[in-house]
Design a protein around this motif. Structure first.
Motif, PDB file in Angstrom:
ATOM      1  N   ALA A 168       7.748   8.837  19.066  1.00  0.00           N
ATOM      2  CA  ALA A 168       8.847   9.674  19.560  1.00  0.00           C
ATOM      3  C   ALA A 168       8.349  10.988  20.156  1.00  0.00           C
ATOM      4  O   ALA A 168       8.870  11.457  21.177  1.00  0.00           O
ATOM      5  CB  ALA A 168       9.843   9.941  18.432  1.00  0.00           C
ATOM      6  N   GLY A 169       7.334  11.592  19.537  1.00  0.00           N
ATOM      7  CA  GLY A 169       6.839  12.871  20.026  1.00  0.00           C
ATOM      8  C   GLY A 169       6.310  12.797  21.439  1.00  0.00           C
ATOM      9  O   GLY A 169       6.531  13.709  22.253  1.00  0.00           O
ATOM     10  N   ARG A 170       5.612  11.716  21.769  1.00  0.00           N
ATOM     11  CA  ARG A 170       5.059  11.562  23.121  1.00  0.00           C
ATOM     12  C   ARG A 170       6.152  11.180  24.118  1.00  0.00           C
ATOM     13  O   ARG A 170       6.023  11.465  25.313  1.00  0.00           O
ATOM     14  CB  ARG A 170       3.937  10.531  23.134  1.00  0.00           C
ATOM     15  CG  ARG A 170       2.712  10.944  22.329  1.00  0.00           C
ATOM     16  CD  ARG A 170       1.501  10.123  22.696  1.00  0.00           C
ATOM     17  NE  ARG A 170       1.070  10.406  24.069  1.00  0.00           N
ATOM     18  CZ  ARG A 170       0.077   9.758  24.675  1.00  0.00           C
ATOM     19  NH1 ARG A 170      -0.567   8.779  24.035  1.00  0.00           N
ATOM     20  NH2 ARG A 170      -0.271  10.060  25.900  1.00  0.00           N
ATOM     21  N   ILE A 171       7.189  10.535  23.639  1.00  0.00           N
ATOM     22  CA  ILE A 171       8.318  10.237  24.522  1.00  0.00           C
ATOM     23  C   ILE A 171       9.062  11.525  24.853  1.00  0.00           C
ATOM     24  O   ILE A 171       9.413  11.785  26.007  1.00  0.00           O
ATOM     25  CB  ILE A 171       9.255   9.200  23.876  1.00  0.00           C
ATOM     26  CG1 ILE A 171       8.563   7.831  23.864  1.00  0.00           C
ATOM     27  CG2 ILE A 171      10.593   9.128  24.615  1.00  0.00           C
ATOM     28  CD1 ILE A 171       9.319   6.763  23.114  1.00  0.00           C
ATOM     29  N   SER A 172       9.264  12.376  23.869  1.00  0.00           N
ATOM     30  CA  SER A 172      10.029  13.602  24.102  1.00  0.00           C
ATOM     31  C   SER A 172       9.310  14.555  25.042  1.00  0.00           C
ATOM     32  O   SER A 172       9.948  15.249  25.839  1.00  0.00           O
ATOM     33  CB  SER A 172      10.336  14.305  22.774  1.00  0.00           C
ATOM     34  OG  SER A 172       9.156  14.747  22.149  1.00  0.00           O
ATOM     35  N   ASP A 173       7.965  14.615  24.973  1.00  0.00           N
ATOM     36  CA  ASP A 173       7.250  15.553  25.846  1.00  0.00           C
ATOM     37  C   ASP A 173       6.790  14.934  27.155  1.00  0.00           C
ATOM     38  O   ASP A 173       6.161  15.596  27.982  1.00  0.00           O
ATOM     39  CB  ASP A 173       6.072  16.209  25.110  1.00  0.00           C
ATOM     40  CG  ASP A 173       4.933  15.238  24.784  1.00  0.00           C
ATOM     41  OD1 ASP A 173       4.864  14.145  25.375  1.00  0.00           O
ATOM     42  OD2 ASP A 173       4.097  15.591  23.928  1.00  0.00           O
ATOM     43  N   GLY A 174       7.081  13.652  27.363  1.00  0.00           N
ATOM     44  CA  GLY A 174       6.762  12.995  28.631  1.00  0.00           C
ATOM     45  C   GLY A 174       5.371  12.413  28.719  1.00  0.00           C
ATOM     46  O   GLY A 174       5.040  11.752  29.713  1.00  0.00           O
ATOM     47  N   SER A 175       4.535  12.616  27.694  1.00  0.00           N
ATOM     48  CA  SER A 175       3.156  12.131  27.778  1.00  0.00           C
ATOM     49  C   SER A 175       3.040  10.631  27.508  1.00  0.00           C
ATOM     50  O   SER A 175       1.953  10.066  27.618  1.00  0.00           O
ATOM     51  CB  SER A 175       2.269  12.912  26.805  1.00  0.00           C
ATOM     52  OG  SER A 175       2.663  12.698  25.463  1.00  0.00           O
ATOM     53  N   TRP A 176       4.150   9.977  27.179  1.00  0.00           N
ATOM     54  CA  TRP A 176       4.122   8.532  26.955  1.00  0.00           C
ATOM     55  C   TRP A 176       3.581   7.788  28.160  1.00  0.00           C
ATOM     56  O   TRP A 176       2.964   6.714  28.011  1.00  0.00           O
ATOM     57  CB  TRP A 176       5.536   8.023  26.635  1.00  0.00           C
ATOM     58  CG  TRP A 176       6.458   8.063  27.830  1.00  0.00           C
ATOM     59  CD1 TRP A 176       7.222   9.111  28.239  1.00  0.00           C
ATOM     60  CD2 TRP A 176       6.664   7.020  28.776  1.00  0.00           C
ATOM     61  NE1 TRP A 176       7.903   8.795  29.390  1.00  0.00           N
ATOM     62  CE2 TRP A 176       7.579   7.514  29.744  1.00  0.00           C
ATOM     63  CE3 TRP A 176       6.173   5.727  28.920  1.00  0.00           C
ATOM     64  CZ2 TRP A 176       8.016   6.750  30.824  1.00  0.00           C
ATOM     65  CZ3 TRP A 176       6.601   4.958  30.006  1.00  0.00           C
ATOM     66  CH2 TRP A 176       7.513   5.475  30.934  1.00  0.00           C
ATOM     67  N   ILE A 177       3.784   8.329  29.351  1.00  0.00           N
ATOM     68  CA  ILE A 177       3.373   7.651  30.578  1.00  0.00           C
ATOM     69  C   ILE A 177       1.858   7.464  30.637  1.00  0.00           C
ATOM     70  O   ILE A 177       1.352   6.580  31.320  1.00  0.00           O
ATOM     71  CB  ILE A 177       3.876   8.436  31.814  1.00  0.00           C
ATOM     72  CG1 ILE A 177       3.723   7.604  33.085  1.00  0.00           C
ATOM     73  CG2 ILE A 177       3.194   9.769  31.951  1.00  0.00           C
ATOM     74  CD1 ILE A 177       4.509   6.331  33.111  1.00  0.00           C
ATOM     75  N   GLU A 178       1.108   8.284  29.858  1.00  0.00           N
ATOM     76  CA  GLU A 178      -0.351   8.211  29.859  1.00  0.00           C
ATOM     77  C   GLU A 178      -0.885   7.259  28.794  1.00  0.00           C
ATOM     78  O   GLU A 178      -2.111   7.096  28.656  1.00  0.00           O
ATOM     79  CB  GLU A 178      -0.926   9.613  29.631  1.00  0.00           C
ATOM     80  CG  GLU A 178      -0.502  10.628  30.690  1.00  0.00           C
ATOM     81  CD  GLU A 178      -0.761  12.062  30.255  1.00  0.00           C
ATOM     82  OE1 GLU A 178      -1.356  12.247  29.167  1.00  0.00           O
ATOM     83  OE2 GLU A 178      -0.355  12.984  30.978  1.00  0.00           O
ATOM     84  N   ASP A 179      -0.001   6.624  28.047  1.00  0.00           N
ATOM     85  CA  ASP A 179      -0.417   5.720  26.973  1.00  0.00           C
ATOM     86  C   ASP A 179      -1.136   4.502  27.564  1.00  0.00           C
ATOM     87  O   ASP A 179      -0.573   3.760  28.369  1.00  0.00           O
ATOM     88  CB  ASP A 179       0.823   5.274  26.187  1.00  0.00           C
ATOM     89  CG  ASP A 179       0.477   4.559  24.886  1.00  0.00           C
ATOM     90  OD1 ASP A 179      -0.498   3.792  24.868  1.00  0.00           O
ATOM     91  OD2 ASP A 179       1.184   4.779  23.883  1.00  0.00           O
ATOM     92  N   GLY A 180      -2.388   4.305  27.132  1.00  0.00           N
ATOM     93  CA  GLY A 180      -3.181   3.198  27.653  1.00  0.00           C
ATOM     94  C   GLY A 180      -2.659   1.827  27.262  1.00  0.00           C
ATOM     95  O   GLY A 180      -3.039   0.822  27.872  1.00  0.00           O
TER      96      GLY A 180
END
Length: 361
Positions: A57-69
């Motif tokens: 959830a934390g990476r989704i909220s800050d937008g960094s999910w897009i960088e998830d390998g």
């Protein structure tokens, strides 16, 4: 132990409300009962790419999910024989992932406006929220105004509609038409017909500022509403249900800015919300009943938030309707239901149960 419900959460989207959707989805993931659901999460980038993601959830909220390998390209197909997600496996193939229900935690264009709902209805997969026609009509403020006016359910602000193509041909004539319509009265609000979170809205206090306000709104939509400014308390009601919708208690907005724009909603910590406790019981009943009637007039299902102005005289004036309201930690929809006795985690369960009760022909 009962088999888990296979739930797909959609978030992001090609919309000016992309970031708000990410915050809402993260909040849903933080509150949902993971023992009850088998959750698959699909993020939609601003460019329109779909990825199955395991980001927290934390990476989704800050937008960094897009960088998830570990992200994998994925999509929901309208082919009913699939009944779920097709996700890339990495070897040029796709695997099918079953979906019992979809929660489109999407706001604004390409998410709340009937587009995704149309895809899901074609797929035959139940989903949280209103269907295609209701979502599209409710997203368009001009159509909402026309339908509610015809029903006679509640008063609305005086309004005229401006189309960009007509404005571009003769902007002076359209500016004069607006002036004539309102008799030169100011202030006015200028709003894109199809946008949420108060994106693209301006309050016009001087005639010389009207053209700029229209251009700002046209950046969001080709159709724009110009409305009289209503002076009154900004109040909101959460509605939930399919055939027998129910209204929550009443909430109130105290905007830090001159009106409740995007900054006031999501960026200015001085804005606050509260539960209305000072109204006479008959006025409270009137407002809640009007919220349900607007919901029914627009053919809503599942959920919506209905926003009003309450004038000092006691007159109730419809502001707008949101069929996929915010689910962030500060959003009114879950707060109103929590105050009404339904906590956030149970609210998610209720909405999914309502979705599973719908059938698509």
């Amino acid at each position: 132990m009962a088999e888990k419900i296979s739930l797909v959460i959609l978030f992001g989207g090609v919309s000016s409300e992309h970031e708000v959707s990410c915050l809402s989805a993260a909040s849903v993931l933080d509150h949902i009962d993971k023992d009850r659901y088998e959750i698959n999460v699909i993020g939609i980038t601003k460019a329109g790419d779909w990825f199955l993601t395991g980001s927290p959830a934390g990476r989704i909220s800050d937008g960094s999910w897009i960088e998830d390998g570990g992200n994998r390209r994925a999509f929901i197909t309208p082919d009913r024989s699939v009944g779920g997600i097709m996700a890339a496996t990495g070897d040029g193939r796709y695997e099918r992932i079953r979906a019992d229900v979809v929660f489109p935690v999407l706001h604004g264009r390409n998410g709340e406006d009937g587009t995704v709902q149309g895809l899901l209805q074609m797929s035959g997969i139940p989903f949280v929220g209103s269907g295609t026609a209701s979502s599209a009509a409710s997203m368009d403020k001009a159509i909402t105004k026309a339908m509610v006016k015809q029903s006679g359910v509640v008063d609305q602000a005086a309004c005229c509609v401006i189309h960009s193509s007509v404005y571009e041909r003769d902007c002076d004539a359209e500016l004069q038409r607006i002036t004539d319509f309102f008799g030169g009265s100011l202030p006015l609000f200028v709003k894109p017909a199809n946008a949420g979170s108060s994106v693209g809205i301006s309050k016009v206090k001087a005639a010389d500022d009207l053209a700029k306000a229209l251009e700002t709104a046209f950046d969001e939509d080709d159709k724009v509403l110009v409305e009289e400014a209503i002076t009154g308390r900004e109040i909101e009601v959460a509605v939930m249900g399919n055939d027998e919708p129910q209204a929550s208690c009443i909430g109130e907005i105290f905007a830090a800015n001159e009106f409740y724009d995007y900054n006031a909603k999501y960026e200015n910590s001085m804005s606050r919300t509260g539960i209305v406790r000072d109204l006479a019981p008959e006025k409270e009943t009137e407002i809640r009943e009007k919220a349900v009637r607007v919901y029914e007039v627009m053919g809503c299902e599942g959920l919506a938030r209905v926003d009003f102005f309450l004038e000092e005289s006691g007159r109730v004036v419809l502001n707008e309707l949101n069929t996929l309201p915010g689910f962030t930690s500060i959003s009114m929809y879950p707060k109103l239901w929590e105050e009404s006795g339904i906590p956030y985690d149970r609210l998610i369960d209720e909405l999914i149960t309502l979705a599973l009760g719908k059938h698509y022909k």
